[in-house]
Motif scaffolding. Sequence first.
Motif, mmCIF file in Angstrom:
data_model
loop_
_atom_site.group_PDB
_atom_site.id
_atom_site.type_symbol
_atom_site.label_atom_id
_atom_site.label_comp_id
_atom_site.label_asym_id
_atom_site.label_seq_id
_atom_site.Cartn_x
_atom_site.Cartn_y
_atom_site.Cartn_z
ATOM 1 N N SER A 129 0.844 -1.202 0.000
ATOM 2 C CA SER A 129 0.000 0.000 0.000
ATOM 3 C C SER A 129 0.871 1.240 0.000
ATOM 4 N N GLY A 130 0.249 2.367 -0.307
ATOM 5 C CA GLY A 130 0.946 3.646 -0.227
ATOM 6 C C GLY A 130 1.314 3.956 1.214
ATOM 7 N N THR A 131 0.446 3.553 2.129
ATOM 8 C CA THR A 131 0.701 3.787 3.552
ATOM 9 C C THR A 131 1.938 3.002 4.002
ATOM 10 N N SER A 132 2.049 1.732 3.568
ATOM 11 C CA SER A 132 3.234 0.930 3.897
ATOM 12 C C SER A 132 4.487 1.576 3.301
ATOM 13 N N ALA A 133 4.345 2.109 2.089
ATOM 14 C CA ALA A 133 5.477 2.768 1.434
ATOM 15 C C ALA A 133 5.955 3.952 2.279
ATOM 16 N N LEU A 134 5.003 4.754 2.757
ATOM 17 C CA LEU A 134 5.357 5.893 3.616
ATOM 18 C C LEU A 134 6.043 5.398 4.893
ATOM 19 N N ASP A 135 5.488 4.345 5.475
ATOM 20 C CA ASP A 135 6.017 3.827 6.740
ATOM 21 C C ASP A 135 7.476 3.393 6.600
ATOM 22 N N LEU B 224 -3.286 19.393 4.902
ATOM 23 C CA LEU B 224 -4.333 19.125 3.899
ATOM 24 C C LEU B 224 -3.922 17.913 3.064
ATOM 25 N N THR B 225 -4.030 16.744 3.685
ATOM 26 C CA THR B 225 -3.646 15.497 3.032
ATOM 27 C C THR B 225 -4.459 14.376 3.640
ATOM 28 N N PHE B 226 -4.325 13.188 3.054
ATOM 29 C CA PHE B 226 -4.958 12.012 3.632
ATOM 30 C C PHE B 226 -4.219 11.651 4.925
ATOM 31 N N VAL B 227 -4.944 11.121 5.911
ATOM 32 C CA VAL B 227 -4.347 10.837 7.228
ATOM 33 C C VAL B 227 -3.088 9.969 7.159
ATOM 34 N N ALA B 228 -2.974 9.133 6.112
ATOM 35 C CA ALA B 228 -1.843 8.203 6.012
ATOM 36 C C ALA B 228 -0.500 8.927 6.064
ATOM 37 N N THR B 229 -0.404 10.102 5.460
ATOM 38 C CA THR B 229 0.874 10.835 5.417
ATOM 39 C C THR B 229 1.384 11.067 6.833
ATOM 40 N N SER B 230 0.486 11.565 7.665
ATOM 41 C CA SER B 230 0.876 11.931 9.008
ATOM 42 C C SER B 230 0.903 10.715 9.947
ATOM 43 N N GLY C 28 6.542 16.606 1.600
ATOM 44 C CA GLY C 28 5.629 17.375 0.760
ATOM 45 C C GLY C 28 4.620 16.431 0.130
ATOM 46 N N VAL C 29 3.402 16.905 -0.098
ATOM 47 C CA VAL C 29 2.371 16.096 -0.761
ATOM 48 C C VAL C 29 1.978 16.823 -2.054
ATOM 49 N N ASP C 30 1.953 16.090 -3.155
ATOM 50 C CA ASP C 30 1.594 16.711 -4.446
ATOM 51 C C ASP C 30 0.070 16.732 -4.568
ATOM 52 N N CYS D 234 1.433 10.246 -3.947
ATOM 53 C CA CYS D 234 0.339 9.281 -4.142
ATOM 54 C C CYS D 234 -0.678 9.793 -5.166
ATOM 55 N N HIS D 235 -0.764 11.127 -5.330
ATOM 56 C CA HIS D 235 -1.675 11.701 -6.327
ATOM 57 C C HIS D 235 -0.988 11.912 -7.671
ATOM 58 N N ALA D 236 0.312 11.727 -7.727
ATOM 59 C CA ALA D 236 1.060 12.362 -8.806
ATOM 60 C C ALA D 236 1.910 11.423 -9.662
ATOM 61 N N GLU E 254 -4.845 -2.931 -3.877
ATOM 62 C CA GLU E 254 -4.066 -2.174 -2.911
ATOM 63 C C GLU E 254 -2.626 -2.258 -3.391
ATOM 64 N N GLY E 255 -1.833 -1.244 -3.098
ATOM 65 C CA GLY E 255 -0.430 -1.314 -3.488
ATOM 66 C C GLY E 255 0.223 0.045 -3.412
ATOM 67 N N GLY E 256 1.542 0.032 -3.427
ATOM 68 C CA GLY E 256 2.280 1.283 -3.379
ATOM 69 C C GLY E 256 3.727 1.036 -3.740
HETATM 70 C C1 LIG Z 1 -3.921 7.420 -1.115
HETATM 71 C C2 LIG Z 1 -2.954 8.201 -0.333
HETATM 72 C C3 LIG Z 1 -2.101 7.608 0.611
HETATM 73 C C4 LIG Z 1 -2.227 6.179 1.051
HETATM 74 O O1 LIG Z 1 -2.169 5.263 0.053
HETATM 75 P P1 LIG Z 1 -2.837 3.803 0.258
HETATM 76 O O2 LIG Z 1 -2.342 3.051 -0.919
HETATM 77 O O3 LIG Z 1 -4.313 3.997 0.265
HETATM 78 O O4 LIG Z 1 -2.320 3.257 1.539
HETATM 79 C C5 LIG Z 1 -1.141 8.401 1.214
HETATM 80 N N1 LIG Z 1 -1.038 9.714 0.953
HETATM 81 C C6 LIG Z 1 -1.873 10.325 0.088
HETATM 82 C C7 LIG Z 1 -1.694 11.771 -0.193
HETATM 83 C C8 LIG Z 1 -2.862 9.594 -0.561
HETATM 84 O O5 LIG Z 1 -3.698 10.216 -1.388
#
Ligand SMILES: *Cc1c(COP(=O)(O)O)cnc(C)c1O
Length: 381
Positions: free
Chosen positions: A55-61, A80-86, A126-128, A155-157, A188-190
């Motif tokens: 997942s993207g969240t695992s990638a951040l972690d 101003l981002t999805f909770v996963a970033t923080s 930074g978040v795009d 994750c958006h970009a 799911e994936g990242g």
């Molecule tokens: C979607 C998203 C994530 C998390 O990605 P997942 O694959 O859903 O875990 C993290 N940061 C941002 C900005 C996202 O939009």
Amino acid sequence: MNFIPYGHHTIDQGDIDEVVSALKSEWITAGPKVKNFEDELNAYIGSKYSVAVNSGTSALDIAIKSLNIPNKSEIITTPLTFVATSNAILYNNLTPIFADIDPKTKNINPEEVKKKITNKTKAIIGVDFAGHPCNIKELKEIADEYDLFFVEDACHALGAEYCGKKVGNLADMTIFSFHPVKNITTGEGGAVIARDPILYQKLLMLRNHGIDKDSLSRFGNEADYAYDMKCLGRNYRLTDFQSALGISQLKKLDTFIQKRHKIAKAYNDLLRDERSIECPYSAENVRHAWHIYTILVDKDINRDRLFAELRRKMIGVNVHYIPIYHFTYYKDLFKLDPICFPVTEDIYNRTLTLPLFPELNEEHVIYIVNTLKKVLKECKY
Ligand SMILES: *Cc1c(COP(=O)(O)O)cnc(C)c1O
């Protein structure tokens, strides 16, 4: 009219065939398709070191974990981002410090970042936002000046460009997500793209329990059983059938983005004369990935009523995002006053996301625009 979601995946028969073929192969996880997907990601981005995860969240972690930052250090990011970033900052026993955003791009404002730097600051994320790259040049200058890591939550970009360079080549590490609403999907994936080969090796281990050898290298009549566990990793592996989907999706990414551009342009053209809303900004030096299309309504429009009316009319509008410091968990932890983030608050109160995904057709766009124009008149305070 059926309900129109704000985002949606595009899966064709070719994607399905690739997944089926991977399911029928010898390896359904930790096999060769994962590396193939990573190679294709590198080829698309022009990068060298990509690590696919679940997942993207695992990638951040694991990206944050790989930096080896002492506990209680601070990482500056956008509210101003999805909770996963923080959340990924918290998983690593670090403190997220929020800096207010730029009203045009809705990305973190480098001037505000500077104000938040202390001797505990170790990184900037930074978040795009919406697929518009953040202000990379200035953020990197700050990171260099204060000796901080710079991580880009892209994750958006996926597919976006900044000053002619593909996102993925710009930060110390770049994060992508392949959730179904994102620009390509694996269910799911990242992925993490690293610039440094040492960080890359670390990320590979962190994805696989901290173990220094993967299953492929321990398979077969000549392989040894021995392996070492060198750090406390996770099981964040992506499967081979998901990787097969990723490879197939990646081939269509540029077509998807072209379609997203076309829809964004149609919205821009059809909404240009609507006085009570502002269309999203795109800087000259970027290729926008158009993950989402967000408008701003005037202060005399009741956004929540507009949201409810459009939902009633089957249009899946959304709000990106509720600022992170508004959530109970964060309030209990940090007690941040929204007054400290005037730009984020203003955007949050006036923003509305219109549906945008490759298969949204012209008829949908016209229905959405006409309904929006009509409903706007009924939603004045
Ligand atoms: C979607 C998203 C994530 C998390 O990605 P997942 O694959 O859903 O875990 C993290 N940061 C941002 C900005 C996202 O939009």
